[in-house]
Design a protein around this motif. Structure first.
Motif, PDB file in Angstrom:
ATOM      1  N   HIS A   1       3.477   1.766  -4.170  1.00 30.61           N
ATOM      2  CA  HIS A   1       2.679   0.830  -3.391  1.00 30.61           C
ATOM      3  C   HIS A   1       1.889  -0.067  -4.325  1.00 30.61           C
ATOM      4  N   TYR A   2       1.503  -1.246  -3.836  1.00 31.66           N
ATOM      5  CA  TYR A   2       0.725  -2.149  -4.681  1.00 31.66           C
ATOM      6  C   TYR A   2      -0.763  -1.807  -4.666  1.00 31.66           C
ATOM      7  N   ARG A   3      -1.098  -0.741  -3.932  1.00 33.63           N
ATOM      8  CA  ARG A   3      -2.489  -0.269  -3.922  1.00 33.63           C
ATOM      9  C   ARG A   3      -2.544   1.168  -4.446  1.00 33.63           C
TER      10      ARG A   3
ATOM     11  N   PHE B   1      -4.268   3.906  -3.632  1.00 34.33           N
ATOM     12  CA  PHE B   1      -4.351   5.033  -2.697  1.00 34.33           C
ATOM     13  C   PHE B   1      -2.981   5.683  -2.459  1.00 34.33           C
ATOM     14  N   ASN B   2      -2.009   4.859  -2.082  1.00 39.44           N
ATOM     15  CA  ASN B   2      -0.688   5.396  -1.746  1.00 39.44           C
ATOM     16  C   ASN B   2       0.112   5.805  -2.977  1.00 39.44           C
TER      17      ASN B   2
ATOM     18  N   PHE C   1       8.595   8.016   6.924  1.00 37.63           N
ATOM     19  CA  PHE C   1       9.039   6.811   7.620  1.00 37.63           C
ATOM     20  C   PHE C   1      10.009   6.064   6.714  1.00 37.63           C
TER      21      PHE C   1
ATOM     22  N   GLY D   1      10.485  -0.451   4.611  1.00 28.74           N
ATOM     23  CA  GLY D   1      10.345  -1.675   5.395  1.00 28.74           C
ATOM     24  C   GLY D   1      11.288  -2.765   4.917  1.00 28.74           C
TER      25      GLY D   1
ATOM     26  N   LEU E   1       8.387  -7.242   2.096  1.00 24.67           N
ATOM     27  CA  LEU E   1       7.546  -6.436   1.200  1.00 24.67           C
ATOM     28  C   LEU E   1       7.424  -7.101  -0.168  1.00 24.67           C
TER      29      LEU E   1
ATOM     30  N   GLU F   1       4.840  -9.844  -0.194  1.00 11.26           N
ATOM     31  CA  GLU F   1       3.507  -9.245  -0.105  1.00 11.26           C
ATOM     32  C   GLU F   1       3.073  -8.650  -1.451  1.00 11.26           C
TER      33      GLU F   1
END
Lengths: 111, 380
Positions: free
Chosen positions: B191-193, B195-196, B240, B243, B248, B251
């Motif tokens: 992820h680009y953040r 947290f994930n 899941f 996407g 993506l 983004e």
């Protein structure tokens, strides 16, 4: 008569609503699909808006669907929680702003 | 530790003692924990025990769904990619790893003899690309020798890199070294953040990954130069599907540039395969049935022609041949005609062209939605 409201298996059966009126269902689902495509807003931004609105209208089907949709479109828990807070702030603010009506009325009627 | 210091590489030594532990790890390898699920048989049992409906036949039987989609016999197309899994040794233990890699996997590492056998097979294969994976392929002692030998042959080389390895002391030279040889770097970043990313790959991973991406950018990667291709790979951080890849990518490019001044060339969005450590996580969460159902519901016959098993040969650390890296980890050896031994020493292009690709339930992971494989989405 249903023995309970809000059955989880109703969500994957959403398409069955066409039974009563195929033409209207077709129009609705085509429109619905178009709304959520990438446009001036990205599909992810639209999913986050949908998640916020889902909480505003308190639709458990929508909350389920758009929680998954947001995750699949690359949103994370922090972003999704902020979206819910936006809905909460608007709902809270909508109540609170009515307080100005109350305030005016109180000022009119009190010494 | 200062932000600029290189992080020492921690390796579990022979007696099981860990030399350096770099932040908390989300898990250890199944094998290290002696989990029954470390065996392919246990993974098949767990996966086949799940009842799923939907798909073309409504049976949850991948072969039946293939046949119903007009693919009675799944055969190769053209051999384009020679993929070598150099071993299971890795400095990380990500929760979704389909290889069950980790610092404890020191034994499964390709030796020089097998590396040379791979080079001879590459010469016979006609493949234009050599795709190096692991584990962390850079940890194999013959890694640079193999890359150089492929570059000397004029082949396109891909290094599947976990990024954090580039921040460890013996490997910080690699961005420049890769750039000098036009090696494509395909990096994992969930992820680009933060947290994930850290949820999937371990505490501190995001910070190190950004540091490694800066080093790659400084070496000329991720600037649109076809000789310095920087590709990021994202796997969903949960139960899941991946996407839309193009959406993506837009983004991620915007967010990584804005937040970290990091640029890259393309993003691949891959589904997690219901096997090994990701399967363990699904079982723990009680999500196995739901995830399998999701994959089957998303079965897309339009992805079959472009499946990576049709244009890729997968070689294991011991030289055994497989149809893909997933089959490799499930020990589904390649089924060659006339009982030919599926080993890189005996590789023959004609045999490969005539063989039937082996499939099982995990293959729904590659045919879901827009499709998924080492090259990313199959249909855009």
């Amino acid at each position: 008569m249903s023995d309970s409201y809000y059955k989880p298996d109703h969500l994957p059966r959403f398409g069955e609503i066409e039974e009563g009126s195929p033409e209207l269902a077709k129009k609705f689902f085509e429109y619905y699909g178009s709304v959520f495509e990438d446009g001036a807003l990205t599909a992810r931004e639209k999913a986050l808006i949908a998640l916020a609105v889902s909480h505003t209208v308190q639709c458990p089907y929508c909350i389920d669907a758009y929680t998954d949709d947001c995750l699949e479109k690359g949103a994370d828990l922090e972003q999704m929680t902020e979206a819910v807070h936006v809905a909460t702030a608007i709902r809270g603010g909508a109540s609170l702003v009515h307080g100005v009506q109350m305030l005016d009325q109180v000022k009119e009627k009190m010494m | 530790m200062s932000e600029n210091a290189f992080i020492p590489l921690d390796v579990i030594v022979g007696d099981g003692h860990t030399e350096r532990v770099d932040g908390p790890r989300p898990t250890t390898s199944l094998r290290y924990r002696r989990e029954p699920l470390s065996s392919p048989e246990a993974q098949f049992r767990a996966l086949n025990a799940v009842e799923v409906k939907g798909g073309p036949t409504g049976t949850g039987d991948f072969d039946a769904d293939l046949e119903a989609s007009g693919w009675e016999n799944l055969q190769p197309s053209e051999l384009e990619i020679f993929q070598i899994n150099l071993g299971k040794l890795c400095n990380m233990t990500c929760r979704h790893c389909h290889v069950d890699s980790g610092p404890d996997r020191t034994e499964e590492n390709m030796d020089r003899e097998t590396v040379d056998a791979c080079l001879r097979a590459i010469d016979r294969s006609g493949a234009h690309t050599v795709d190096l994976t692991g584990g962390a392929p850079e940890l194999n002692p013959h890694f640079e020798y193999l890359v150089q030998a492929c570059v000397d042959r004029g082949l396109h080389v891909i290094d599947r890199c976990n990024l954090t390895i580039l921040t460890t002391r013996p490997y910080q030279h690699l961005p420049e070294w890769f750039a000098e040889r036009n090696v494509e770097v395909v990096c994992s970043l969930p992820h680009y953040r933060e947290f994930n990313t850290d949820a999937q790959r371990g505490s501190g991973t995001y910070r190190k990954s950004i540091k490694a991406l800066h080093a790659l950018n400084e070496a000329g990667y991720g600037q649109g130069d076809p000789d310095r291709l920087l590709t990021l790979v994202t796997n969903p951080v949960g139960a899941f599907l991946a996407g839309n890849q193009a959406s993506l990518e837009r983004e991620w490019k915007e967010a990584l540039d804005r937040n970290h001044d990091v640029t890259f060339d393309r993003l691949l969005a891959l589904n997690n395969m219901p096997m090994s450590r990701y399967l363990e996580w699904l079982l723990e969460k009680g999500q196995t049935e739901a995830y399998m159902q999701r994959l089957v519901n998303a079965f897309n016959p339009g992805t079959i022609a472009g499946l990576m098993c049709r244009n890729t040969l997968s070689v294991a650390w011991d030289g055994t041949l497989y149809d893909c890296d997933f089959n490799q980890q499930l020990e589904m050896t390649m089924d060659l005609p006339d009982g030919v031994r599926p080993h890189v020493d005996d590789f023959n292009l004609e045999d490969w062209k005539q063989h039937s690709i082996r499939t099982a339930r995990h293959c729904y992971g590659c045919t879901a939605g827009a499709g998924s494989g080492c090259g990313g989405a199959i249909e855009e």
